[in-house]
Structure formats: C-alpha cells, structure tokens
Design a protein around this motif. Sequence first.
Motif, short mmCIF file in Angstrom:
data_model
loop_
_atom_site.label_atom_id
_atom_site.label_comp_id
_atom_site.label_asym_id
_atom_site.label_seq_id
_atom_site.Cartn_x
_atom_site.Cartn_y
_atom_site.Cartn_z
N ILE A 12 41.85 -38.30 7.63
CA ILE A 12 42.10 -39.48 6.81
C ILE A 12 43.11 -39.14 5.73
N ASN A 13 44.12 -39.99 5.60
CA ASN A 13 45.18 -39.76 4.62
C ASN A 13 44.72 -40.27 3.25
N ALA A 14 43.74 -39.57 2.69
CA ALA A 14 43.18 -39.91 1.38
C ALA A 14 42.45 -38.67 0.85
N PRO A 15 42.36 -38.54 -0.47
CA PRO A 15 41.69 -37.38 -1.05
C PRO A 15 40.18 -37.40 -0.82
N LEU A 16 39.61 -36.22 -0.81
CA LEU A 16 38.18 -36.04 -0.54
C LEU A 16 37.30 -36.91 -1.43
N ASP A 17 37.57 -36.98 -2.73
CA ASP A 17 36.73 -37.77 -3.63
C ASP A 17 36.66 -39.23 -3.18
N LEU A 18 37.82 -39.80 -2.84
CA LEU A 18 37.86 -41.20 -2.41
C LEU A 18 37.13 -41.38 -1.08
N TYR A 73 17.88 -39.14 4.91
CA TYR A 73 18.72 -37.97 4.66
C TYR A 73 17.89 -36.70 4.64
N THR A 74 18.35 -35.68 5.36
CA THR A 74 17.68 -34.38 5.39
C THR A 74 18.48 -33.32 4.65
N GLU A 75 19.77 -33.58 4.42
CA GLU A 75 20.62 -32.64 3.68
C GLU A 75 21.79 -33.42 3.10
N VAL A 76 22.06 -33.21 1.81
CA VAL A 76 23.21 -33.82 1.15
C VAL A 76 23.84 -32.77 0.24
N THR A 77 25.04 -32.36 0.56
CA THR A 77 25.83 -31.48 -0.30
C THR A 77 27.05 -32.27 -0.72
N PRO A 78 27.08 -32.76 -1.98
CA PRO A 78 28.14 -33.67 -2.40
C PRO A 78 29.54 -33.17 -2.05
N LYS A 79 30.33 -34.10 -1.51
CA LYS A 79 31.73 -33.87 -1.13
C LYS A 79 31.89 -32.76 -0.11
N GLN A 97 36.00 -32.26 4.92
CA GLN A 97 36.82 -31.09 4.60
C GLN A 97 38.16 -31.52 4.01
N ASP A 98 38.50 -30.92 2.85
CA ASP A 98 39.80 -31.15 2.24
C ASP A 98 40.86 -30.44 3.07
N GLU A 99 41.88 -31.19 3.49
CA GLU A 99 42.98 -30.64 4.28
C GLU A 99 44.29 -30.94 3.55
N ASN A 100 44.56 -30.21 2.45
CA ASN A 100 45.80 -30.39 1.69
C ASN A 100 46.02 -31.83 1.24
N GLY A 101 44.99 -32.41 0.60
CA GLY A 101 45.09 -33.76 0.08
C GLY A 101 44.65 -34.85 1.04
N THR A 103 41.66 -35.70 4.19
CA THR A 103 40.27 -35.34 4.39
C THR A 103 39.91 -35.44 5.86
N LYS A 104 39.37 -34.37 6.41
CA LYS A 104 38.88 -34.39 7.79
C LYS A 104 37.38 -34.70 7.74
N VAL A 105 36.98 -35.70 8.52
CA VAL A 105 35.58 -36.06 8.66
C VAL A 105 35.16 -35.70 10.08
N LEU A 106 34.14 -34.85 10.20
CA LEU A 106 33.62 -34.42 11.50
C LEU A 106 32.18 -34.88 11.61
N ILE A 107 31.84 -35.50 12.72
CA ILE A 107 30.49 -36.01 12.93
C ILE A 107 29.98 -35.52 14.28
N ASP A 108 28.77 -34.95 14.26
CA ASP A 108 28.08 -34.55 15.47
C ASP A 108 26.73 -35.27 15.48
N PHE A 109 26.44 -35.97 16.57
CA PHE A 109 25.19 -36.73 16.63
C PHE A 109 24.53 -36.57 17.99
N ASP A 110 23.20 -36.72 17.98
CA ASP A 110 22.43 -36.69 19.22
C ASP A 110 22.69 -37.97 19.99
N ALA A 111 22.99 -37.85 21.26
CA ALA A 111 23.16 -39.01 22.12
C ALA A 111 21.81 -39.69 22.33
N GLU A 112 21.84 -41.00 22.44
CA GLU A 112 20.62 -41.70 22.85
C GLU A 112 20.65 -41.83 24.37
#
Length: 139
Positions: A12-18, A73-79, A97-101, A103-112
Amino acid sequence: MEKKRIHIESLINAPLDLVWDTYNNPEDIKQWNHASDDWHCPSSQNDLRVGGKFNNKMAAKDGSFEFDFEGTYTEVTPKNSISYVLGDNRTTDMKFQDENGKTKVLIDFDAEETNPEEMQREGWQSILDNFKKHVESKA
C-alpha cells in the motif's frame, strides 16, 4: 485435521501509521470492507485489544443476504501484527511492515470448508484491494 492456510498480501502506497489506523477504525472499515460493489459493510464495531471483539456486518446492497464477520483478538502488537480467532475457530494472522514509506500487509487465514479455496482467496484479496484503494485515497 490440519486446516489449510491461505495467504494474501498487498503493498500500500501509504505510511504504516495511516494504514494501521485506517484498518482498525470502524468508520473506515465501513468504507472498504466489501468484496464487490454490490455488497457493503453497514456497521462495524472494533475493540482492538487481546480478548477484545470485532463485528463487521457484511450485507448485499439489495438486502438479499447479510452476515456478521466477527471474532476475538488473540494477539495485538500495535503497528506490527494482529491475530484473531473467528466464531468457527478459524484463525487469522496479519502483519504490517514498513517498506520505505509504503506498507506491506500480509494476511494468512484458515480456509473454511464450504467454499473453494480459490474463491476464498479471491474474496479476501478483493477486500484487501478495496482497503488499499481506500487508504491510498486518504494518503
């Protein structure tokens, strides 16, 4: 039986905080949390803390179908990361993950077990793509 995990991600072309704030703000969630234009998210509640719950109502715009996407929620580590368990005991793990300004968002989920894995991957990826568009419109 071991559950099948599905992986999706987006840069995502946006900073981690946003990205973090937009992902977890119920008013923003209602703007992006749908897989296609004929669906929407009319309500969202989010208590972002270990043991806290979230509930996002997903509904067809024509009123033909709706369901609550909810979990704890079972785990929350801000940002950094979020993990949660859904009502049917499937788990989801997210990383931010911050990638030089950007943000990479990675999601792993159990299939139904009701729908094909590819359909699930496409649906979740479509929602993540909508999130990306929403955040980048705010950046």
